[in-house]
Design an enzyme around this catalytic site. Sequence first.
Site: not given
Lengths: 392, 133
Positions: A85, A212, A335, A339
Amino acid sequence: MREAAILGVAMTPFGISDKTNLELFADAGLEAIVHSNLAPGDIQALFFGNCLGDFEEGQLHMAPFAHSSIGLPMSTPAVRFECACATATVAIRQAVQMVQGGIYDVILAGGTERAAAMGTPLATRTFAMASQAQYETPTGITFPGVFAMAAHLYSHRYGIPLVELKRHLAEVAVKNHFHGSKNPKAHFQKEITVEKVLNGMMVADPLQLLDCCPFSDGAAAVVIAEAGKARDLVKKPIYVAGTGQASAGPLYIQQDLTHVKAREVSVKMAYDEAHLTPGDIDVCELHDCFTMAEVLAIEGLGFYDFGRGYDAASRGETRLGGKGTVVVNPSGGLKAKGHPIGATGAAQVTEIVEQLRGEAGERQVDGAKIGLVDTLGGDLSTVCNLILRGEK
Amino acid sequence: MSTELTFKQYQDGLANDVFWGLLCDDCGSYTTPPQKVCRSCGSTALQVVELEKSGFIRTFTVIRVAAEGMNPPFVVALVETASGAWVMGNVINIDPNEAGMELIGRKVTLSSRPVKGDIYACGDIHSLCFTLL
Ligand SMILES: [Zn+2]
């Protein structure tokens, strides 16, 4: 050492897209080049982030195709970065260091990802491949599972009853969705409530669906140049005041998941280089892949003492217009903004640059002068930080 | 005494109910799963030793949304073994729906089970299991 600055920045809308990785990257890359008042022929290197193109599209070695899709000269090398990430942040930091070291004057860095295109079962499986393959992945651990274990340990270690901690975590999601509701490029642009978070499907105890971040498609890119050249090209170059990056081993080596040790090392590097402290930061885009991750980050970055950051969102301290000293994730964060892992760091930089230029519209943090980017890759095993500032 | 412990030797150990680790001559730390250097001080002066198959649960989660090919729910935990090294594995003698905060600090014994390798993995793997005492 020379000074590096950021010129044009750009991101595609994050969410679900029909476009290919190359199309997404071309949209962001060309826009960043145009905003820098440059042409593709001026770019001397492409630092290209992508994590899972092989699973998303059956495409390895995407960097040279991204290169040709935006018309870069053949003499401009294209290199793929993969740090889970943290991919794009690491690519940008390497670009900064190359410019500082005098190797190149102008670099395009960023990334693209089609995480949503994989669907949840395959995406969950491929993300879990960032865990240690011999000794951790076979247990079935998932990314949310890692931060879920951190949440349980945090609750135990600091004596905060789990039900209370979960309410405060839900407030992090509510805050970031509120910010996302002001971001026309965010994956989720709807506000949510604490009750909605607490009624969500359980993903990995104690984290529920709205704790998530989503799997998203999207791309982002930024142009980095030597500061003098940057001043000649754009009205408001954003200067790189300090950077850091650190690496840690598998979770069984890291042990205490309430401290992301790589972050502590990385951000100290950045603060030291910038001659700044946590109290100097006005706005921060940090790695809230899960609500618990934001709590770990605001503590590790030095905004809160360890064990004291869990209720910052509940107290309204990290919210736009709130009473704290630093606004956290005004873009909506991972969030709500979304992502697309290979692009995330470049989107965080895009937000901070727009904030420091006063161009963030409804999301503008009043008087933001200094911003911090924080990106975490893998099982807390890569952290990369950038401190950016406007006029000095 | 051998000074190297490979993945294969460690795996063969687990298959025969032996839990191998490395003892550092320089700092006295135990390292397991194996690697080339001591996890605490980086020394390569390591001896292969058999470790006690017990420890305490330090944290856990119940995986309910799993990677494709897995069968949730199941419990994943990090255990501090008697040697001081931490390991990841699955708690096997509990109903995942009964797993709660009281698991933290519970004593467990270690064993292993063969896990079918993903098509992208290099074959099947013996993965650690924890049994609550
Ligand atoms: Zn040692």
